[in-house]
Enzyme design. Structure first.
Site, mmCIF file in Angstrom:
data_model
loop_
_atom_site.group_PDB
_atom_site.id
_atom_site.type_symbol
_atom_site.label_atom_id
_atom_site.label_comp_id
_atom_site.label_asym_id
_atom_site.label_seq_id
_atom_site.Cartn_x
_atom_site.Cartn_y
_atom_site.Cartn_z
ATOM 1 N N GLU A 161 4.294 -29.145 8.707
ATOM 2 C CA GLU A 161 3.178 -30.118 8.646
ATOM 3 C C GLU A 161 2.122 -29.816 7.591
ATOM 4 O O GLU A 161 0.923 -29.854 7.868
ATOM 5 C CB GLU A 161 2.508 -30.215 10.029
ATOM 6 C CG GLU A 161 3.453 -30.644 11.118
ATOM 7 C CD GLU A 161 2.776 -30.802 12.482
ATOM 8 O OE1 GLU A 161 1.600 -30.415 12.615
ATOM 9 O OE2 GLU A 161 3.420 -31.317 13.398
ATOM 10 N N ASN A 203 9.320 -28.802 7.430
ATOM 11 C CA ASN A 203 9.368 -29.694 8.595
ATOM 12 C C ASN A 203 8.067 -30.500 8.695
ATOM 13 O O ASN A 203 6.983 -29.945 8.517
ATOM 14 C CB ASN A 203 9.529 -28.806 9.847
ATOM 15 C CG ASN A 203 9.878 -29.568 11.100
ATOM 16 O OD1 ASN A 203 10.849 -30.329 11.124
ATOM 17 N ND2 ASN A 203 9.102 -29.377 12.170
ATOM 18 N N HIS A 240 8.859 -38.193 15.958
ATOM 19 C CA HIS A 240 8.204 -38.561 17.220
ATOM 20 C C HIS A 240 7.859 -40.045 17.133
ATOM 21 O O HIS A 240 6.952 -40.435 16.398
ATOM 22 C CB HIS A 240 6.920 -37.748 17.414
ATOM 23 C CG HIS A 240 7.153 -36.275 17.514
ATOM 24 N ND1 HIS A 240 7.811 -35.710 18.595
ATOM 25 C CD2 HIS A 240 6.833 -35.250 16.695
ATOM 26 C CE1 HIS A 240 7.867 -34.390 18.424
ATOM 27 N NE2 HIS A 240 7.284 -34.090 17.286
ATOM 28 N N GLU A 269 12.649 -32.902 16.130
ATOM 29 C CA GLU A 269 11.804 -32.953 17.344
ATOM 30 C C GLU A 269 11.834 -34.347 17.954
ATOM 31 O O GLU A 269 10.818 -34.881 18.392
ATOM 32 C CB GLU A 269 10.353 -32.573 16.998
ATOM 33 C CG GLU A 269 10.213 -31.215 16.354
ATOM 34 C CD GLU A 269 8.777 -30.815 16.047
ATOM 35 O OE1 GLU A 269 7.842 -31.477 16.551
ATOM 36 O OE2 GLU A 269 8.593 -29.848 15.302
ATOM 37 N N ASP A 271 11.713 -37.596 19.886
ATOM 38 C CA ASP A 271 11.400 -38.231 21.168
ATOM 39 C C ASP A 271 10.941 -39.651 20.858
ATOM 40 O O ASP A 271 10.342 -39.905 19.822
ATOM 41 C CB ASP A 271 10.392 -37.445 22.022
ATOM 42 C CG ASP A 271 9.115 -37.041 21.313
ATOM 43 O OD1 ASP A 271 8.780 -37.607 20.253
ATOM 44 O OD2 ASP A 271 8.413 -36.151 21.833
HETATM 45 C C1 XIL Z 1 3.986 -29.123 20.716
HETATM 46 C C2 XIL Z 1 4.516 -28.585 22.033
HETATM 47 O O1 XIL Z 1 5.521 -29.443 22.488
HETATM 48 C C3 XIL Z 1 3.397 -28.489 23.053
HETATM 49 O O2 XIL Z 1 3.842 -27.818 24.215
HETATM 50 C C4 XIL Z 1 2.215 -27.738 22.463
HETATM 51 O O3 XIL Z 1 1.136 -27.779 23.369
HETATM 52 C C5 XIL Z 1 1.784 -28.338 21.134
HETATM 53 O O4 XIL Z 1 2.894 -28.363 20.259
HETATM 54 N N1 XIL Z 1 4.937 -30.939 16.054
HETATM 55 C C6 XIL Z 1 5.509 -29.688 16.130
HETATM 56 C C7 XIL Z 1 5.674 -29.049 17.458
HETATM 57 O O5 XIL Z 1 5.974 -29.151 15.117
HETATM 58 O O6 XIL Z 1 5.562 -27.661 17.397
HETATM 59 C C8 XIL Z 1 4.698 -29.617 18.472
HETATM 60 O O7 XIL Z 1 5.016 -29.047 19.759
HETATM 61 C C9 XIL Z 1 4.757 -31.118 18.490
HETATM 62 C C10 XIL Z 1 4.395 -31.680 17.148
#
Ligand code: XIL
Length: 456
Positions: A161, A203, A240, A269, A271
């Site tokens: 990020e 990422n 996401h 990641e 969802d």
């Molecule tokens: C999130 C986790 O799922 C949570 O449990 C934590 O509180 C915060 O981080 N981007 C990412 C992940 O790269 O590491 C994040 O994970 C979600 C967004």
């Protein structure tokens, strides 16, 4: 539901066994010999299907049961982040991460490492640092953690990020960014030196839409890294999604365009908030996009049951709170089984070999670009051929007050005083007037390196 002639023909045959799945799926339901788990279905095309795992849930038998059955890749949801692995400066803590890694490896699963350097979830001591002290601490963190897990990680999210949202397409402001724009490439070089066999990924989120400035910014960075030999192997798309941030219609184009730069792409990641057939259809779209891109090597969902999600209220995952398969599970499994995509393990890559008609090895020169901070440095040495091509080269450097701790793209002899470097196989041939680079990081001072090149 749009029926193809193929799916129409199949429905009467499978109607008795797969009635429940038909309403939610767009592709023909699985044939009798289709794989019955996400991991096995993905493996049919040489891909993986993974999930984020939380160490404190491994004792939950429903959770562990689904994990062991369905997934063949694991990411620690929080346990490998900077605050978890280095809670006090110089004091590393791997207990929870190890529980995840060991559980995965005992079950024959692979592990994605997440994440070595990030502006978020930094330990308190790091949040207050700046300048060369922070740069050094970040590099030390990358080196220590990647070394500790050397050989156990399929791919590392080296940097997470680092780009800003919005229209500029530039970097996100952060304490790490303020140490200098090269912090990302230096992190990648340190990671490569620490674990040469792990794939190294950048990422990010909101990089799914090809027309977004942020996507373009990351693309230009990866393009630049590839052109300058910065070691990057893959780009992760967090993906996401929800109604405000839907799966873009050009998602597959984005994956393909990045892959065309010569990197693997992974959905890291995933969802998708929602429910029922709408959610199922969106999962299927994402899965099919990955399958259609030969260098899309796998998909990871960000948790197992909806209740495990970091945004549980959006019910964005493949299993409900009780661990039952949702429509989105079925549509994803069906898409994986339908395949129709390309196999990343059988992809052929074109290698360009530079050959020279000049049999006489010529002269060469070497120059250094040094990034020095208080306690350490990274040196990049450029080897340039003279009027004849090189078929091998040697560079001598002097390190009066420093010690080499890691290097890339050259074979080294010695680590302080007079250090000699010679080409590795792939950078022995340098065309007349052309150049190649190698580099190293060290502790102490990199001043006075005075590189001298000879052809060999
Ligand atoms: C999130 C986790 O799922 C949570 O449990 C934590 O509180 C915060 O981080 N981007 C990412 C992940 O790269 O590491 C994040 O994970 C979600 C967004």
């Amino acid at each position: 539901m749009k029926l193809t002639s193929k799916s129409v023909a199949l429905i009467p045959i499978i109607a008795t066994v797969a009635t429940a799945a038909i309403g939610a799926t767009l592709i023909a339901p699985p044939a009798a010999n289709a794989a019955t788990t996400l991991g096995a279905a993905a493996q049919q095309s040489g891909r993986y299907f993974g999930t984020a795992v939380a160490a404190n849930k491994l004792g939950d038998s429903t959770y562990a049961g689904i994990l062991n059955r369905e997934f063949d890749m694991v990411t620690a949801e929080n346990e490998m982040k900077m605050d978890a692995t280095e809670p006090n400066q110089g004091q590393f803590s791997y207990g929870n991460a190890d529980r995840i890694v060991n559980q995965a490896r005992n079950q024959g699963k692979r592990v994605r490492g997440h994440a070595l350097a990030w502006h978020s979830q930094q330990p308190g001591w790091m949040q207050n640092m700046s300048g060369s002290a922070l740069r050094n601490a970040m590099l030390n963190h990358v080196t220590q953690v990647a070394t500790y897990y050397r050989g156990k990680i399929y791919a590392w999210d080296v940097v997470n990020e680092a780009f800003a949202d919005g229209s500029g397409g530039g970097r996100r402001d952060s304490n790490l960014q303020r140490t200098g724009n090269d912090w990302i490439e230096v992190a990648f070089r340190a990671a490569r030196a620490a674990d040469p066999n792990a794939k190294l990924c950048y990422n990010d989120y909101n990089t799914d839409d090809w027309s977004h400035a942020k996507t373009q910014g990351v693309y230009r960075m990866v393009q630049d890294f590839k052109s300058r030999g910065v070691p990057i192997d893959c780009v992760g798309f967090q993906s996401h999604f929800n109604n405000n941030s839907p799966v873009p219609s050009n998602y597959q184009t984005t994956l393909q365009n990045f892959a065309n730069l010569g990197v693997d792409v992974q959905i890291t990641e995933l969802d998708i908030e929602g429910s029922g057939s709408t959610q199922a259809q969106r999962y299927q779209t994402v899965t099919r996009a990955c399958l259609a891109v030969s260098r899309c090597t796998g998909i990871t969902v960000w948790g197992i049951r909806d209740s495990d999600s970091w945004r549980a209220s959006g019910t964005p995952l493949l299993f409900d709170n009780s661990g039952n398969k949702k429509a989105a599970y079925n549509s994803t499994l069906d898409a994986l089984n339908a395949g129709g995509g390309t196999d990343p393990t059988t992809t052929t890559t074109t290698t360009t070999t530079t050959t020279s008609n000049d049999p006489v090895p010529g002269a060469c020169s070497a120059s250094v670009s040094l990034n020095q901070w208080n306690e350490g440095f990274v040196a990049t040495i450029k080897v340039t051929a003279g009027s004849s091509a090189l078929r091998g080269w040697k560079v001598t450097t002097t390190l009066s007050n420093g010690t080499v701790t890691g290097s890339w793209s050259a074979t080294r002899s010695g680590n302080s005083g007079t250090v000699t470097w010679s080409n590795v196989d792939y950078n022995a041939n340098v065309p007349a007037g052309g150049s190649t680079e190698f580099g190293f990081q060290g502790s102490g001072s990199g001043a006075g390196l005075n590189p001298a090149c000879t052809a060999s």
